[in-house]
Design an enzyme around this catalytic site. Structure first.
Site, short mmCIF file in Angstrom:
data_model
loop_
_atom_site.label_atom_id
_atom_site.label_comp_id
_atom_site.label_asym_id
_atom_site.label_seq_id
_atom_site.Cartn_x
_atom_site.Cartn_y
_atom_site.Cartn_z
N GLY A 58 -15.71 10.91 -4.06
CA GLY A 58 -14.68 12.20 -4.49
C GLY A 58 -13.28 12.81 -3.90
O GLY A 58 -13.03 11.95 -3.39
N ARG A 94 -9.43 -2.57 -11.37
CA ARG A 94 -8.33 -3.27 -11.74
C ARG A 94 -7.75 -4.20 -10.35
O ARG A 94 -7.42 -3.44 -9.51
CB ARG A 94 -7.31 -3.13 -12.59
CG ARG A 94 -8.88 -2.91 -13.56
CD ARG A 94 -7.87 -2.95 -15.27
NE ARG A 94 -7.03 -1.84 -15.48
CZ ARG A 94 -7.39 -0.66 -16.10
NH1 ARG A 94 -8.29 -0.68 -17.35
NH2 ARG A 94 -7.11 0.95 -16.56
N GLY A 106 5.11 0.89 -4.25
CA GLY A 106 6.03 1.87 -2.88
C GLY A 106 4.63 3.08 -3.36
O GLY A 106 4.52 3.23 -4.87
N ASP A 163 -2.30 6.33 -4.36
CA ASP A 163 -1.12 7.72 -5.59
C ASP A 163 -1.42 7.25 -7.27
O ASP A 163 -0.74 8.12 -7.69
CB ASP A 163 -0.22 5.63 -5.65
CG ASP A 163 0.33 5.37 -4.26
OD1 ASP A 163 0.06 6.35 -3.27
OD2 ASP A 163 0.51 4.61 -4.00
O1 RIB Z 1 -0.28 2.90 -1.63
C1 RIB Z 1 -0.44 1.47 -1.83
C2 RIB Z 1 0.84 0.96 -2.24
O2 RIB Z 1 1.16 1.17 -0.43
C3 RIB Z 1 1.68 -0.34 -2.34
O3 RIB Z 1 1.59 -0.43 -3.33
C4 RIB Z 1 2.12 -0.81 -1.21
O4 RIB Z 1 3.86 -0.81 -1.76
C5 RIB Z 1 2.47 0.46 -0.01
O5 RIB Z 1 3.46 1.32 -0.65
NA NA Z 2 -6.02 -0.96 -8.29
#
Ligand code: RIB
Ligand code: NA
Length: 298
Positions: A222, A282, A40, A249
């Protein structure tokens, strides 16, 4: 003194299968055993910042089911303080993810409880003293907007990640201090076919939309930072890509952490590029994020 990072948004159980290559429409391919990971976008951002040492609060919603309990446990394990509602009668958000040999992925989202996060779920107390507020678009727009209003009022720098891409109200852009997009989201936001590297044109166009501070991430190439008229290229950190899920994220969470610590945007983006690159080496989203200790030893 490092300020607090507040993240308002989604938590998903990521159901991941790896395959040699992604299937075409109508095609069946066989993959590995299913792995369930914490994901998420907002939960990922919160975990990334907390693992790097930020003080982080995550506001969101899960269902009262096994995925919800798993996500709360994982997010807290990463060091995030949670103000997450467990809602009855709705499933926790799920992302069905396939990852190929080159680390590319496809993601299908089932929003579940994330779609039920309303402005009424935003506790006033979490906004007090927040230095940075991180927002993405996996929860309803009215909730994102309500959070931005309250973050802005309480003096937090509002970082808006236009992901997954959606058109946003002008008011939300006015409340945004830093816009964070990848190159595809940037092109859609600007109404262009693609962003072709003319960063000066991008700067002018963003500025025409009232955005003076922004970061465009370029995956393995980048990022470009726009700050009060200046355009700065942040070089990629070259790595062997295993899984790019959640790298954006990781970048956002790391950026928020450094902004909350008082960094300039461009310095925060340099650090974030390193964190995003490590995450790509990873498997998984949160499961792949580095800690502050790993970065200082690296
Ligand atoms: O940005 C990656 C995320 O997008 C994943 O963890 C998945 O849950 C979606 O929300
Ligand atoms: Na990863």
């Amino acid at each position: 003194m490092t300020g607090r990072v507040l993240v308002v948004g989604s938590l998903n159980a990521d159901l991941v299968v790896r395959t040699a290559r992604l299937p075409a429409a109508g095609e069946t391919v066989t993959g590995t055993d299913l792995v369930t990971e914490a994901g998420g976008k907002s939960s990922n951002q919160a975990a990334a910042a907390a693992l790097l040492g930020a003080s982080v609060v995550l506001v969101g919603a899960v269902g009262s089911d096994a995925h919800g309990r798993f996500l709360l446990e994982r997010t807290r394990w990463a060091g995030v303080a949670t103000a997450v509602e467990s809602l009855d009668g709705v499933a926790t958000g799920v992302a069905v993810i396939t990852v190929d040999r080159a680390g590319e992925n496809t993601i299908v989202l089932s929003p579940g409880a994330n779609a039920q996060l309303t402005p009424a779920h935003l506790p006033a107390v979490v906004f007090e003293g927040a230095a940075v507020l991180c927002l993405a678009l996996e929860v309803p727009m009215e909730t994102v907007l309500a959070a931005a209003r309250r973050g802005h009022e309480s003096g937090a720098a509002v970082v808006l990640n236009l992901s997954p891409y959606a058109a946003v109200p002008d008011e939300l852009l006015r409340l945004t201090d830093v816009l964070l997009v990848n190159e595809h989201e940037a092109a859609r936001f600007l109404g262009w076919g693609r962003v072709d590297g003319d960063w000066e044109a991008v700067r002018r166009s963003l500025s025409g939309r009232g955005i003076d501070r922004a970061v465009v991430t370029l995956g393995g190439d980048g990022a470009v930072v726009f700050d009060a008229g200046a355009v700065t290229t942040v070089p990629a950190v070259p790595v062997e890509v295993v899984d790019s899920t959640g790298c954006g994220d990781a970048f956002t969470g790391a950026l928020a952490h450094r902004l909350a610590a008082g960094d300039r945007l461009v310095d925060a983006a340099r650090f974030a590029a390193l964190v995003g690159a490590i995450a790509a080496t990873r498997a998984g989203a949160q499961a792949s994020y580095p800690t502050a200790v790993e970065i200082s030893e690296g």
